[in-house]
Design an enzyme around this catalytic site. Structure first.
Site, mmCIF file in Angstrom:
data_model
loop_
_atom_site.group_PDB
_atom_site.id
_atom_site.type_symbol
_atom_site.label_atom_id
_atom_site.label_comp_id
_atom_site.label_asym_id
_atom_site.label_seq_id
_atom_site.Cartn_x
_atom_site.Cartn_y
_atom_site.Cartn_z
ATOM 1 N N LYS A 96 -39.961 104.359 -40.286
ATOM 2 C CA LYS A 96 -38.134 104.302 -39.212
ATOM 3 C C LYS A 96 -38.101 106.057 -39.576
ATOM 4 C CE LYS A 96 -37.259 100.161 -38.016
ATOM 5 N NZ LYS A 96 -36.683 99.895 -37.129
ATOM 6 N N ILE A 102 -31.287 90.548 -31.579
ATOM 7 C CA ILE A 102 -30.448 91.598 -31.407
ATOM 8 C C ILE A 102 -30.597 92.122 -30.018
ATOM 9 C CG2 ILE A 102 -29.605 92.280 -33.362
ATOM 10 C CD1 ILE A 102 -31.024 95.082 -32.891
ATOM 11 N N ASN A 114 -36.706 97.762 -29.183
ATOM 12 C CA ASN A 114 -36.091 97.660 -29.656
ATOM 13 C C ASN A 114 -36.841 96.643 -30.947
ATOM 14 O OD1 ASN A 114 -34.084 95.544 -31.003
ATOM 15 N ND2 ASN A 114 -35.156 94.344 -30.202
ATOM 16 N N TYR A 174 -42.599 101.130 -44.156
ATOM 17 C CA TYR A 174 -41.405 100.132 -43.398
ATOM 18 C C TYR A 174 -40.581 101.490 -42.891
ATOM 19 C CZ TYR A 174 -37.645 98.801 -40.921
ATOM 20 O OH TYR A 174 -36.783 97.883 -39.963
#
Length: 326
Positions: free
Chosen positions: A209, A42, A121, A205
């Protein structure tokens, strides 16, 4: 946590509110952007969409070869008419090794006086037993501490960008639906934060985040009065090269057919977070759902933790880990 909140993030309804059609050619001439992890997925799609705006875009990552290949691909496939941006390599940035962060920053600082948006990102999804060079758990090191160090170094340039343009500069942090489905009560278990190896890929993970959601809130509190907006977003459930060669082709085909969206949809979320006029100082520190919906994370316990000072505590933990490399 209502099931519909998870479902909506996996399967967003409606059309993305911000796409490449909302970016006028030449609309960002003179602006400077950084995108980490821009040589694939992305990040590369976002770079492709931004190229006709005329902006100077730094593709930040580890490999000079991969970044150069991405730049060549974007430049060679772009329309031959109209405005073109300036694509620059900011190679050598390895977020798993904090020693590489300041040299990458210094390379940028030698070339620019201002920065208008940074998209943090780049991310990793680690196997159990993974550590960074500095002995941090793999996810928290790459997905949170590395971006924290890089961004804090860049703050004077974000301040200059806001002053130059008369508009807020933006910091974009990357979250995930794994915040809701993977992180423990309160988002981060501080008792295990100094774990030097990945224990559970799924949980660790999710923690990393949630860490970015914490950093977005705390950055808004610390830098909001300097005309800097801080946003955390979930780009969406997307097909990228992370799946290539790692799973059976039939499994990947099923995922692509029923669960994963094209990478460009993640870029739509990124563009919304970076450019949408709906994000103002009143929404500083907000969370964005795919593919451009301002909506809080679905976990009330995480906002309770923020109210109890856990975001500030995590920020200070990051400062301690990053201090030797500033």
């Amino acid at each position: 946590m209502p099931f519909k909140d998870i479902w909506q993030q996996y399967f967003p309804s409606g059309s993305p509110p911000f796409t490449e059609e909302d970016l006028e050619p030449g609309s960002h001439v003179g602006k400077v952007f950084i995108i980490t992890g821009a040589n694939s997925g992305i990040g590369k799609e976002l770079t492709r969409f931004l190229y006709p705006t005329g902006a100077t875009i730094y593709l930040a990552g580890r490999s000079q070869e991969r970044i150069s290949k991405a730049i060549l691909e974007i430049e060679s496939t772009a329309s031959t008419s109209g405005t073109r941006g300036i694509l620059k390599s900011l190679h050598g940035l390895d977020l798993s090794d904090l020693r590489t962060v300041k040299p990458a920053f210094e390379c940028f600082a030698l070339q620019e006086k201002a920065l208008h948006i940074i998209w943090n990102n780049a991310a990793t999804f680690c196997e159990p037993g993974t550590s960074t060079v500095q002995g941090l758990e793999g996810h928290i090191g790459v997905n949170a501490v590395g971006p924290f160090l890089f961004t804090t170094l860049l703050v004077p340039f974000l301040q200059a960008g806001a002053k130059e343009s008369g508009q807020p500069s933006r910091i974009i942090w990357t979250g995930s639906v794994h915040i809701e489905v993977g992180s423990p009560l309160g988002g981060i278990d501080f008792a295990n934060l100094d774990s030097v190896k990945t224990i559970s890929t799924f949980t660790d993970y999710g923690v990393s985040k949630c860490a970015n959601l914490f950093l977005a809130h705390e950055a808004a509190a610390r830098w909001g009065d300097q005309n800097i907006l801080s946003v955390c977003h979930n780009p969406g459930n997307l097909y990228t090269s992370i799946f290539d060669g790692k799973h059976h082709w039939l499994f990947v085909l099923i995922l692509r057919t029923f669960l994963l969206y094209d990478a460009k949809y993640g870029a739509y979320t990124m563009m919304f977070s970076g450019f949408s006029e709906k994000i103002t100082q009143a929404q500083n520190g907000c969370y964005v759902w795919p593919f451009g919906i301002i909506k809080p994370c679905a976990r009330a316990d995480i906002y309770k933790a923020i109210d109890e000072g856990k975001a500030k505590q995590f920020w200070e933990w990051c400062e301690e880990k990053a201090k030797p490399f500033v």
